[in-house]
Design a protein around this motif. Structure first.
Motif, PDB file in Angstrom:
ATOM      1  N   ALA A 207      59.709   1.216  69.069  1.00 61.73           N
ATOM      2  CA  ALA A 207      59.299   0.593  67.807  1.00 61.73           C
ATOM      3  C   ALA A 207      59.453   1.579  66.662  1.00 61.73           C
ATOM      4  O   ALA A 207      58.487   1.926  65.975  1.00 61.73           O
ATOM      5  CB  ALA A 207      57.858   0.097  67.894  1.00 61.73           C
ATOM      6  N   VAL A 208      60.682   2.029  66.459  1.00 67.19           N
ATOM      7  CA  VAL A 208      60.956   2.929  65.339  1.00 67.19           C
ATOM      8  C   VAL A 208      60.917   2.132  64.043  1.00 67.19           C
ATOM      9  O   VAL A 208      61.591   1.101  63.930  1.00 67.19           O
ATOM     10  CB  VAL A 208      62.326   3.617  65.500  1.00 67.19           C
ATOM     11  N   PRO A 209      60.156   2.542  63.030  1.00 67.31           N
ATOM     12  CA  PRO A 209      60.133   1.809  61.758  1.00 67.31           C
ATOM     13  C   PRO A 209      61.523   1.726  61.149  1.00 67.31           C
ATOM     14  O   PRO A 209      62.307   2.684  61.252  1.00 67.31           O
ATOM     15  CB  PRO A 209      59.181   2.644  60.890  1.00 67.31           C
ATOM     16  N   PRO A 210      61.879   0.606  60.538  1.00 68.33           N
ATOM     17  CA  PRO A 210      63.222   0.471  59.955  1.00 68.33           C
ATOM     18  C   PRO A 210      63.552   1.554  58.938  1.00 68.33           C
ATOM     19  O   PRO A 210      64.694   1.975  58.821  1.00 68.33           O
ATOM     20  CB  PRO A 210      63.185  -0.923  59.303  1.00 68.33           C
ATOM     21  N   SER A 211      62.549   2.031  58.198  1.00 70.54           N
ATOM     22  CA  SER A 211      62.809   3.046  57.182  1.00 70.54           C
ATOM     23  C   SER A 211      63.185   4.391  57.786  1.00 70.54           C
ATOM     24  O   SER A 211      63.738   5.248  57.092  1.00 70.54           O
ATOM     25  CB  SER A 211      61.580   3.215  56.292  1.00 70.54           C
ATOM     26  N   LEU A 212      62.902   4.609  59.074  1.00 69.67           N
ATOM     27  CA  LEU A 212      63.202   5.888  59.723  1.00 69.67           C
ATOM     28  C   LEU A 212      64.440   5.834  60.604  1.00 69.67           C
ATOM     29  O   LEU A 212      64.909   6.876  61.059  1.00 69.67           O
ATOM     30  CB  LEU A 212      62.009   6.341  60.566  1.00 69.67           C
ATOM     31  N   GLN A 213      64.964   4.636  60.856  1.00 66.35           N
ATOM     32  CA  GLN A 213      66.067   4.521  61.801  1.00 66.35           C
ATOM     33  C   GLN A 213      67.314   5.267  61.332  1.00 66.35           C
ATOM     34  O   GLN A 213      68.083   5.769  62.155  1.00 66.35           O
ATOM     35  CB  GLN A 213      66.396   3.051  62.036  1.00 66.35           C
ATOM     36  N   ALA A 214      67.516   5.356  60.025  1.00 64.23           N
ATOM     37  CA  ALA A 214      68.720   6.009  59.522  1.00 64.23           C
ATOM     38  C   ALA A 214      68.572   7.523  59.415  1.00 64.23           C
ATOM     39  O   ALA A 214      69.579   8.228  59.313  1.00 64.23           O
ATOM     40  CB  ALA A 214      69.090   5.437  58.145  1.00 64.23           C
TER      41      ALA A 214
END
Length: 275
Positions: A207-214
């Motif tokens: 469950a990696v937050p979308p803001s951290l995936q990049a």
């Protein structure tokens, strides 16, 4: 008592028959959770509709949106997603990164438990939202039973969040989950109750937050093996006239602290050189 033979039943009755050691076959149209591993363990292959989903967790306000955010992206855009009594104000920009439009979210705040129960029951009967999320830490088993009856008229998923200590109480909710945080960036989920056989073990859901995936390094993603830490080299300091200056930082304040005092012998030597 003779064993009931399904082959001897009329087909219309046999279709409606459910045995507790099998997944329920009745239609429970809902929305995908966003995790294939979790969908495979749920009746209807997703968050069910027309019933309550009870989510238990150690601390309120930490894991709710990470657990439900992927599924809420699948909700119809013409209906609102209603959050009733969250312990913290929803973060609109953070939810937008998860795919939930800020204009679709409705936040209802009430400090009185009886008002929250009344509002939730009215929303269920009116079928007035795409999904409902309600924080009810003080709800009683008889109130859960009444809400479950009302939820049968609701066409979307209904999440009721309660503390972990409630897992030993009776509950009429057909689906009960216990969720905890697991490192790194994962959710550890246990299925306490479902319309099917007893589930053994736990599920690890990345469950990696979308803001951290990049920006998150690959070594910190769930399922990766942490890199070994380099060995700390030993530093030997010999007695000489030259003082060794080492960096010293105050980790509590995050800025350089006052330098360490010099030994008395070095202070006397420096004083003699100055005079």
């Amino acid at each position: 008592m003779p064993k009931l033979d399904a082959l001897s039943l009329p087909p219309a009755v046999n279709v409606q028959l459910w045995r507790g050691d099998h997944m329920v076959r009745a239609p429970m149209a809902g929305i995908p959770t966003g995790w294939d591993a979790l969908d495979a363990e749920l009746p209807g292959k997703g968050w069910p509709s027309q019933c309550l989903t009870e989510v238990l967790q150690p601390q309120a306000g930490t894991l709710e949106w990470r657990l439900t955010g992927r599924g809420l992206q699948q909700c119809p855009a013409h209906k609102p997603v209603i959050a009733l009594g969250p312990p913290l104000p929803p973060h609109a920009s953070g939810l937008a990164q998860s795919g939930l439009a800020p204009g679709q979210l409705v936040w209802i705040h009430s400090s009185r438990p009886q008002d929250q129960l009344w509002a939730l029951e009215q929303l269920l009967k009116a079928n007035a939202a795409a999904a409902l999320l309600a924080w009810l830490p003080q709800v009683q088993p008889e109130q859960i039973r009444r809400l479950q009856i009302s939820a049968q008229q609701f066409e979307g998923p209904v999440f009721v969040f309660r503390p972990e200590s409630s897992q030993h109480q009776a509950s009429a909710a057909p689906l009960r989950l216990l969720v905890r945080s697991s490192q790194p960036w994962s959710l550890q989920l246990q299925l306490l109750k479902r319309r099917g056989p007893v589930h053994q073990g736990t599920l690890e859901l990345p469950a990696v937050p979308p803001s951290l995936q990049a920006v998150l390094p690959a070594r910190l993603w769930p399922g990766t093996v942490p890199l070994p830490q380099p060995a700390t080299a030993a530093v030997s300091v010999s007695s000489s006239n030259t003082a060794l200056s080492l960096p010293y930082h105050d980790t509590d304040l995050g800025r350089p602290a006052a330098p360490l005092p010099l030994p008395r012998s070095q202070r006397a030597r420096q004083s003699s050189l100055l005079h």
